[in-house]
Design a protein around this motif. Structure first.
Motif, PDB file in Angstrom:
ATOM      1  N   UNK A 192      55.204  43.355  38.535  1.00 62.08           N
ATOM      2  CA  UNK A 192      54.402  42.799  39.609  1.00 62.08           C
ATOM      3  C   UNK A 192      53.086  43.580  39.677  1.00 62.08           C
ATOM      4  N   UNK A 196      30.681  38.776  38.366  1.00 63.96           N
ATOM      5  CA  UNK A 196      30.453  40.180  38.066  1.00 63.96           C
ATOM      6  C   UNK A 196      29.035  40.490  37.621  1.00 63.96           C
ATOM      7  N   UNK A 233      49.339  40.010  37.919  1.00 69.82           N
ATOM      8  CA  UNK A 233      47.898  39.829  37.832  1.00 69.82           C
ATOM      9  C   UNK A 233      47.195  40.994  37.170  1.00 69.82           C
ATOM     10  N   UNK A 253      41.900  35.317  37.229  1.00 66.65           N
ATOM     11  CA  UNK A 253      42.966  35.915  38.029  1.00 66.65           C
ATOM     12  C   UNK A 253      42.668  35.717  39.514  1.00 66.65           C
ATOM     13  N   UNK A 284      31.981  33.984  31.221  1.00 60.93           N
ATOM     14  CA  UNK A 284      33.232  33.772  31.957  1.00 60.93           C
ATOM     15  C   UNK A 284      33.233  34.546  33.280  1.00 60.93           C
ATOM     16  N   UNK A 285      32.540  35.687  33.298  1.00 62.28           N
ATOM     17  CA  UNK A 285      32.648  36.573  34.456  1.00 62.28           C
ATOM     18  C   UNK A 285      31.581  36.255  35.496  1.00 62.28           C
ATOM     19  N   UNK A 308      46.694  40.773  32.556  1.00 61.56           N
ATOM     20  CA  UNK A 308      46.020  39.528  32.230  1.00 61.56           C
ATOM     21  C   UNK A 308      46.107  39.198  30.741  1.00 61.56           C
ATOM     22  N   UNK A 333      51.111  43.329  49.718  1.00 60.53           N
ATOM     23  CA  UNK A 333      51.082  44.698  49.233  1.00 60.53           C
ATOM     24  C   UNK A 333      52.438  45.158  48.709  1.00 60.53           C
ATOM     25  N   UNK A 339      49.349  37.781  29.903  1.00 60.57           N
ATOM     26  CA  UNK A 339      49.647  36.584  30.688  1.00 60.57           C
ATOM     27  C   UNK A 339      48.979  35.352  30.103  1.00 60.57           C
ATOM     28  N   UNK A 340      47.706  35.483  29.752  1.00 59.60           N
ATOM     29  CA  UNK A 340      47.015  34.310  29.233  1.00 59.60           C
ATOM     30  C   UNK A 340      47.426  34.021  27.801  1.00 59.60           C
ATOM     31  N   UNK A 352      38.017  36.809  36.150  1.00 66.66           N
ATOM     32  CA  UNK A 352      37.797  35.911  37.293  1.00 66.66           C
ATOM     33  C   UNK A 352      38.862  34.824  37.411  1.00 66.66           C
ATOM     34  N   UNK A 410      61.340  44.869  44.302  1.00 73.36           N
ATOM     35  CA  UNK A 410      60.282  45.551  45.044  1.00 73.36           C
ATOM     36  C   UNK A 410      60.867  46.700  45.853  1.00 73.36           C
ATOM     37  N   UNK A 460      51.456  32.709  27.592  1.00 72.41           N
ATOM     38  CA  UNK A 460      51.817  31.342  27.968  1.00 72.41           C
ATOM     39  C   UNK A 460      51.939  30.441  26.753  1.00 72.41           C
ATOM     40  N   UNK A 474      31.766  46.565  31.084  1.00 71.11           N
ATOM     41  CA  UNK A 474      31.436  46.363  32.489  1.00 71.11           C
ATOM     42  C   UNK A 474      30.025  46.806  32.848  1.00 71.11           C
ATOM     43  N   UNK A 531      50.126  49.542  46.251  1.00 70.11           N
ATOM     44  CA  UNK A 531      50.570  48.161  46.068  1.00 70.11           C
ATOM     45  C   UNK A 531      51.709  48.042  45.066  1.00 70.11           C
ATOM     46  N   UNK A 532      52.752  47.348  45.458  1.00 69.05           N
ATOM     47  CA  UNK A 532      53.882  46.992  44.590  1.00 69.05           C
ATOM     48  C   UNK A 532      54.237  48.119  43.622  1.00 69.05           C
ATOM     49  N   UNK A 570      62.106  39.184  42.012  1.00 66.80           N
ATOM     50  CA  UNK A 570      60.932  39.966  42.418  1.00 66.80           C
ATOM     51  C   UNK A 570      61.196  40.704  43.727  1.00 66.80           C
ATOM     52  N   UNK A 571      61.942  40.061  44.622  1.00 67.59           N
ATOM     53  CA  UNK A 571      62.181  40.688  45.921  1.00 67.59           C
ATOM     54  C   UNK A 571      63.088  41.914  45.764  1.00 67.59           C
ATOM     55  N   UNK A 596      55.237  43.232  48.343  1.00 66.17           N
ATOM     56  CA  UNK A 596      55.995  42.226  47.620  1.00 66.17           C
ATOM     57  C   UNK A 596      57.317  41.898  48.295  1.00 66.17           C
TER      58      UNK A 596
END
Lengths: 342, 526
Positions: free
Chosen positions: B46, B446, B123, A47, B442-443, B126, A82, B129-130, A45, B189, B133, B434, B39-40, B185-186, A84
């Motif tokens: 990305x 969900x 994203x 994210x 935390x969720x 995750x 979508x 990423x967390x 969440x 892509x 950092x 799940x 997507x991407x 990033x551009x 980027x």
């Protein structure tokens, strides 16, 4: 005339503003959350929160809208959620495909449609007339995806004459981009391979798109001409002993052009917004597919940008048609308007 | 004049026709058609879903790789070691590997890629990423890189096997970085630059992605990843399923994905075409909003699981193209137990359960689903409506856009839902966390997907499963959790969905699995 055109172009600004507000409003009311699609249902969440902040989706919708308008004034359409890539770059890739297809389909529908309409009107209630009218009915009634698939099966699968979709062969790199229209770029850069391949790829989707429009153009040409055929000045022309071809082209068709032109303008405006079904069946990378994909992904920047481009093109087409009225019919003039026409 | 014009036209037409059918410049070409890129698609770092692995695994390599059984293989890293508390991970890289742009692969390049993942804000990654950092990456020497994690992470290796941890050429990124876009990033892509068996050649948006063989590929690992066998791979975007089938028949494409059941049936009978199925850990199931009456009642859920004739759905709608489910763990997944009894179709039993639950006359509810996720759901929803009518449940059907369905589920604003679950990892921890685990503190969003009234030991076991490694132990643990979940009917698993591909029969060696997706580097053509 110039003043008229400038005034019409200025009118485009409030039109676009209204369009952007409308699209933003609908997007806000429509169900779904782009962030869930982007990160997927399994994501942490945290994210979702991060993404909302990054894309400004945590702000109230009027702030989002104002931010968007602010960027728009500076010519920034934003980055697609979508792909980027900047939305402007995506549209730069998809719009020329649509323009190319539209021009070809429009050319085909006007030439064939007007010809068929004239033949019909000159010999009303004869075999020629009846067959044109049946053909027109078929054109309006045939589902585009069905016709498209049928043609692919015949000309690609059975006969092997034409490619089965796409804009250019897989062995042919697209020509160096000048206008983005492969035919023109191919011609200008002397890239004959690209020119030939893209011409072959254009035939089937162009015809399918034109097929329904041919019918519409033919019907309106016929109706418009039949309304004039019986008028006194036509009879006078005939009585004078003029050749029939001259009577038809100078006396009748010239005066029948206005409604035809109106319809062609409308058709062009609509087609420039993309023809989803044709594009999907023929794997044509055009605006219709781009718009639908963006809507499914709730890619709001791409959707708003699409709305802006489609509105602008539609408005411009109408303007072109209005200007052409004056050219076709000298009785119409925009310079002396004092509040009437416009 | 007229004559010469006509002659010119004829000439032009014949020249264009001849040119259009000019033979390919490549000795072997593989053309693959898919409905969209999603997507991407191009940049490993990305966002985007696991569908991207199809391309990313071809162009990029990861430090470590794994097969569907969870066995780990060294890829760019030749060996590795972890500190006792799993906070320090040291990788020794293979020497002599170069990126497609000629940049050598070294420890600095690996550090650069992991920094880019954090910097770019991916994203889907995750975990790192967390963690990343607050963690540091140290270049020990030219070929040794050390991760100092801020907290213990025993499953670090099974995390970095995903294509979204692919190592990118730092030179290429730096060349195209700008002050506004420091990680390029551009540029990435619509471009790619890694160390994989294929390298980027051409990208035409909405039309195709073309990859060519990397002639200098370092070799890969036997049976896991190899140099490309075809000279060129064209991924064509063909959105319409019928068009994809026609292009396969005419030979304009070699492999086609995402065809509906009826088209697959037709293609299987066409000479020169074969249809192959790859059992992935994807499944379809009927979900309850377990946080809400009457679905918080175990007996109601059990009644529903006995009221639906799942075999009829599998045979009549899916025409046998799918596999039965014996629990939540799918075939090929740790915890899978084919000896477990499936809920029997028994209307009398279901009615009795409804009466015991206090709903002898049934109730009204709404079933939601998204056609775009699975076309067959449209028909299956109607069947489920009829089955449930037998036990007095009046079902209202509501087909939604997938985005709307997700939103409703995360806000717990639904009764029943038809979903497909696609495992990005093939590991049971994700699914059990799940479906079986009770709501996470935390969720927040969900709750609806989880087992509200799970006994406390369930949460502890789910948590424990993520910290152990021994496959035999995990098999027992997840099979037990599956028993518990199925007994309480936390959801009704309908069927496992093997992924079908239709291809020309001269295509050899095509493999599709959870982690690698399409292994086009194994494919050759006769």
């Amino acid at each position: 005339m110039t003043a008229y055109i400038v005034r019409r172009l200025l009118l485009l600004i409030p039109t676009l503003l209204a369009g952007v507000l409308l699209v933003f409003g609908i997007m806000h009311l429509a169900p779904g959350d782009p962030v869930l699609l982007l990160a997927g249902p399994e994501a942490d969440p945290r994210i979702y929160e991060e993404l909302r902040q990054e894309w400004g989706l945590d702000k109230p919708v009027y702030i989002q809208c104002l931010t968007y308008l602010g960027n728009l004034v500076r010519g920034d359409l934003g980055v697609s959620l979508v792909t980027g890539r900047p939305v402007i770059a995506d549209i730069g890739a998809y719009l020329p495909a649509t323009v190319e297809l539209t021009i070809f389909a429009l050319f085909l529908s006007v030439v064939v449609g007007v010809l068929a309409g004239v033949l019909s009107a000159v010999r009303p209630n004869t075999l020629v007339d009846h067959s044109t009218r049946v053909a027109s009915l078929l054109g309006v009634a045939t589902p585009v995806f069905w016709l498209g698939l049928l043609l692919i099966i015949l000309f690609h699968l059975r006969l092997g004459w034409l490619p089965g979709g796409g804009r250019i062969g897989i062995d042919v790199p697209p020509p160096r981009a000048i206008t983005g229209l492969y035919l023109i770029d191919g011609l200008v850069t002397g890239n004959w391979t690209a020119l030939g391949s893209s011409a072959l790829h254009l035939l089937m989707p162009g015809f399918v798109l034109a097929f329904a429009q041919i019918a519409r153009v033919a019907r309106i040409t016929r109706a418009s001409m039949l309304g004039i055929v019986g008028l006194d000045y036509v009879k006078a022309g005939k009585a004078k002993g003029l050749k029939e071809s001259k009577v038809v082209s100078r006396y009748i068709l010239r005066n029948a052009w206005i409604p035809i032109l109106t319809m062609v303008g409308e058709v062009a405006g609509t087609l420039l917004g993309g023809a989803v079904v044709t594009e999907v069946v023929f794997s044509w990378p055009g605006m219709g597919r781009y718009a639908v994909d963006s809507i499914m992904a709730l890619d709001y920047k791409a959707i708003v940008a699409f709305a802006i481009i489609a509105t602008t093109l539609y408005a411009l087409m109408n303007l072109v048609v209005d200007v052409m009225y004056a050219w076709v019919d000298p009785r119409i003039s925009y310079s002396r308007v004092s509040g009437g026409a416009g | 004049m007229k004559r010469s014009a006509r002659m010119a036209l004829v000439l032009l037409l014949s020249v264009t026709t001849a040119l259009a059918f000019v033979a390919s410049a490549y000795a072997t070409d593989l053309v693959y058609a898919r409905p969209s890129l999603g997507t991407k698609f191009l940049d490993p770092h990305q966002g985007g879903n696991s569908g991207r692995y199809q391309n990313l695994n071809l162009v990029y390599d990861t430090l470590v790789f794994s097969d569907d059984n969870g066995t780990l293989y060294p890829l760019l890293a030749e060996r590795w070691e972890a500190s006792e508390d799993y906070t320090e991970w040291t990788f020794r890289l293979r020497s002599g590997i170069v990126f497609h742009d000629g940049t050598p692969l070294n420890a600095a390049a690996v550090k650069f890629s992991f920094d880019r993942i954090v910097g770019i804000g991916n994203h889907t990654v995750a975990q790192w990423r967390f963690l990343g950092k607050d963690s540091t990456i140290e270049v020990v020497d030219n070929l040794t890189v050390r991760f100092k994690l801020s907290k213990p992470f025993p499953l670090f290796l099974t995390e970095v096997v995903y294509a979204c941890y692919g190592i990118i050429s730092p030179t290429a990124v730096q060349q195209h970085a700008t002050s506004a876009d420091p990680w390029a990033a551009e540029y990435f892509s619509s471009n790619e630059c890694g160390t994989g068996p294929f390298q980027f050649s051409e990208f035409v948006p909405g039309e195709r992605l073309v990859l060519v063989k990397n002639p200098k590929y370092w070799g890969g690992v036997e049976g896991v990843k190899s140099a490309a066998k075809v000279d060129r791979l064209v991924m064509r975007i063909v959105p319409d399923a019928t068009t994809r089938a026609i292009l396969l028949q005419s030979g304009e494409v070699d492999i086609v994905e995402q065809l509906p059941v009826d088209l697959l049936g037709q293609l299987a009978t066409v000479p020169g075409i074969k249809v192959e199925y790859f059992p992935l850990q994807n499944f379809a199931s009927l979900h309850f909003n377990g946080g809400k009456a009457p679905f918080n009642n175990e007996k109601v859920r059990q009644a529903i699981s006995h009221a639906i004739d799942i075999d009829a759905i599998i045979n009549e709608v899916e025409k046998g193209h799918v596999l039965p489910m014996y629990g939540l763990a799918t075939q090929g997944m740790i915890g899978h137990d084919p000896t477990r009894a499936r809920p029997m179709y028994d209307v009398a039993l279901a009615k009795r359960l409804m009466a015991e639950a206090g709903y002898p006359n049934g109730f009204s509810a709404t079933l939601i689903w998204a056609t775009e996720r699975r076309a067959e759901f449209d028909l299956e929803a109607v069947l489920i409506q009829e089955y449930l009518a037998e036990i007095g449940i009046k079902l209202t059907l509501q087909s939604l856009a997938y985005s709307a369905q997700l939103e409703k589920q995360l806000n717990a604003d639904f009764d029943l839902s038809l979903m497909t679950f696609t495992s990005g990892t093939g590991d049971p921890s994700q699914i059990f966390d799940k479906y079986i685990a009770p709501p996470h503190p935390a969720a927040v969003g969900q709750y609806s997907m989880r087992w509200e009234a799970a006994p406390p030991f369930v949460a502890e076991l789910v948590e424990y499963g993520m910290t152990i490694w021994d496959p035999a132990m995990r098999q027992h643990l997840y099979a037990f959790l599956d028993d518990v979940g199925m007994a309480a009917a936390v959801s009704v698993p309908l069927y496992q969905i093997p992924v079908p591909f239709a291809m020309r029969d001269n295509v050899r060696g095509f493999i599709y699995d959870t982690l690698r997706r399409s292994c086009f580097y194994f494919v050759s053509k006769d």
